[in-house]
Design an enzyme around this catalytic site. Sequence first.
Site, PDB file in Angstrom:
ATOM      1  N   TYR A 145      -7.835   4.908 -10.734  1.00  0.00           N
ATOM      2  CA  TYR A 145      -7.155   6.169 -11.018  1.00  0.00           C
ATOM      3  C   TYR A 145      -7.993   7.080 -11.921  1.00  0.00           C
ATOM      4  O   TYR A 145      -7.504   8.104 -12.370  1.00  0.00           O
ATOM      5  CB  TYR A 145      -5.795   5.905 -11.659  1.00  0.00           C
ATOM      6  N   ASP A 207      -1.590  -6.845 -12.584  1.00  0.00           N
ATOM      7  CA  ASP A 207      -2.521  -7.682 -11.824  1.00  0.00           C
ATOM      8  C   ASP A 207      -3.700  -8.155 -12.669  1.00  0.00           C
ATOM      9  O   ASP A 207      -4.189  -9.265 -12.489  1.00  0.00           O
ATOM     10  CB  ASP A 207      -3.051  -6.918 -10.609  1.00  0.00           C
ATOM     11  N   HIS A 447     -13.016   1.257  -6.062  1.00  0.00           N
ATOM     12  CA  HIS A 447     -11.780   1.474  -5.320  1.00  0.00           C
ATOM     13  C   HIS A 447     -11.034   2.682  -5.854  1.00  0.00           C
ATOM     14  O   HIS A 447     -11.217   3.117  -6.995  1.00  0.00           O
ATOM     15  CB  HIS A 447     -10.882   0.234  -5.369  1.00  0.00           C
ATOM     16  N   TYR A 528       3.385   8.068  -6.870  1.00  0.00           N
ATOM     17  CA  TYR A 528       3.907   7.838  -8.215  1.00  0.00           C
ATOM     18  C   TYR A 528       2.798   7.882  -9.261  1.00  0.00           C
ATOM     19  O   TYR A 528       3.069   7.957 -10.467  1.00  0.00           O
ATOM     20  CB  TYR A 528       4.648   6.497  -8.282  1.00  0.00           C
ATOM     21  N   ARG A 529       1.559   7.889  -8.817  1.00  0.00           N
ATOM     22  CA  ARG A 529       0.407   7.779  -9.709  1.00  0.00           C
ATOM     23  C   ARG A 529      -0.814   8.093  -8.860  1.00  0.00           C
ATOM     24  O   ARG A 529      -0.849   7.766  -7.673  1.00  0.00           O
ATOM     25  CB  ARG A 529       0.348   6.338 -10.216  1.00  0.00           C
TER      26      ARG A 529
END
Length: 603
Positions: A145, A207, A447, A528-529
């Site tokens: 992100y 995670d 990623h 949501y993000r």
Amino acid sequence: MSDVPTLPETHSGIPVYLLDKARATKTAVYNLKSNAGADTAIPRRREVPALPQGVTAEAFQAAMADLRTLLGAEHVEVIDQALRDGWYMEHPNTHDMMTILDDEEFVASAVVYPGSTEDVQTVVRWANKHLVPIFPISMGRNLGYGGAAPRVRGSVVVDLGRRMRQILDISAEDFTCLVEPGVSFYALHDEIQARGLGDQLWVDVPDLGGGSVIGNTVDRGVGYTPYGDHWATHSGLEVVLPTGEVVRTGMGALPGNNTWQAFPYGFGPYSDGIFSQSNFGIVTKMGMTLMPNPGGHESFLYTFQREDDLAQLIEIIRPLRIRNILENVAQLRHVTQSVAVRGQPRSDYYEPVDGLVPDDIIHAEAAKTPTGDHTWAYYGTTYGPPEARAVKLAAVDAAFRQIPGCRKIDTSTFPADEYFWSRDKIASGTPDLHELRWCQWVPNGSHIAFSPVSPIRGKDAAALNELARKRHEEHGIDYFPAFCVGLREMHLIVEIVFDRTSAPKKAAALACLRDMVDDAAALGYGEYRTHLALMDQVAGTYSWNDNALMKMHEQLKDTLDPNGILAPGRCGIWPKRYRGRGWEMTRASGTSSEGQGVEAAQK
């Protein structure tokens, strides 16, 4: 000092029990870098340090001199050297180590390390004085992100984690804690064990356990016990506002209060929400509820054979989840992730570097694993004493077996390093380091995530799965979906894995993500993000009633942050000085993160 940073040697370190796993992970990551075994310096092609627009080199130097006087030279670092990506346990706080853009975008000009709330106030007042944008991070590990990167190039990153890392309270009476930004899930878990409270208190963990408890929570991250909604389980914030004042929310506003971590609301408007996924303040303390040991747990794994089983499976999951028979935020993962999470590069299975790995190869590789061939794998956990678990497990088994080909996997035969055991640890409150192994799918693996939310309905799962798969096929990207099922909603988390040194691969990943955001919004699904580069696009999809929500956010921003110094652009919220100057990143704006200057402001 260990070859891998450990707790308590450093706030961002790994617990000793994970040291061997961390060493193996580091070796695998570096073996797949372009310059194997080395953390290659990234050349700087633009001015160094990167200066924010509206701040001259002379003004920046004067501002840095002032900041060193205020905080001490040892706590201020100008970023005038080459950038290094590192890896998860040794991540940078200067840029996005998994950048989807050019390396010169989203780069900090400097990093400052406050040691207290008072220091944070000092930094904020300094930023207002010099009109230098600042970008606070807790620890900077929201990888996928944007990591620690600032949205506005040349901002000064305020790294709260290095020195503000105290666990201020752990209460075994009311099952709460109070922490500073530099407390990771690893550190909180270790401290609970060190105090002899491990048999009583559980930490809900995501995670990967290296992220900040505060950072993950205010960004509305999730974990995998029944306490998985972290924002819902926080209680009480201490916040430095963009003008330098400090507020405590909820019961914390009552002098001498004794219920700040026990009751989140206090009296009057509930203001905590404006400090979640925003740029309205800097959280310096946060209360969190801890989960009582439920008296045991039992993790389980079911597999389903056909792609088309998804809709029926979600329909079965929904009533079980709402009734809390399925008790935790479990994961329904696709077979491509099951293969990739083993940590082997795709070249071990398929030599061409372009195009998708064929389905028959993925299934053949899955058949070689202890889990066996499948298309969907459901990882779940039940809690309580054995007799209670047995009742719930029987209900789950009967429901899942309605799907032809369903298999309950005998996990007792699994080796100790099988991925299932990582999920078992996480679901029982023990942080791990396993999840990012699927980044090793490609060289220089990075990623970025597509994260829409939907109701727990089969038709919604099928629609999202279809649109994501279609776009991945168009852009030649292997498809890694996982559904994380909450109580009445589910998050589809699709991880796009790409080579961060390849401009074509990065371009394909960004285009795929932009396509999926638009496709999902057209069907009524919102993210949501999201990553820094997508925040304007995603914010733009929440446009009901002529963008009424964003207009309210802008009013709040201009009131709380009149000089626009705090994390401009985060979550698509731009202060007045930046608006109308092309700072918003959309498909049409290309890959530049910068606009055309800023409006002069009153000091």
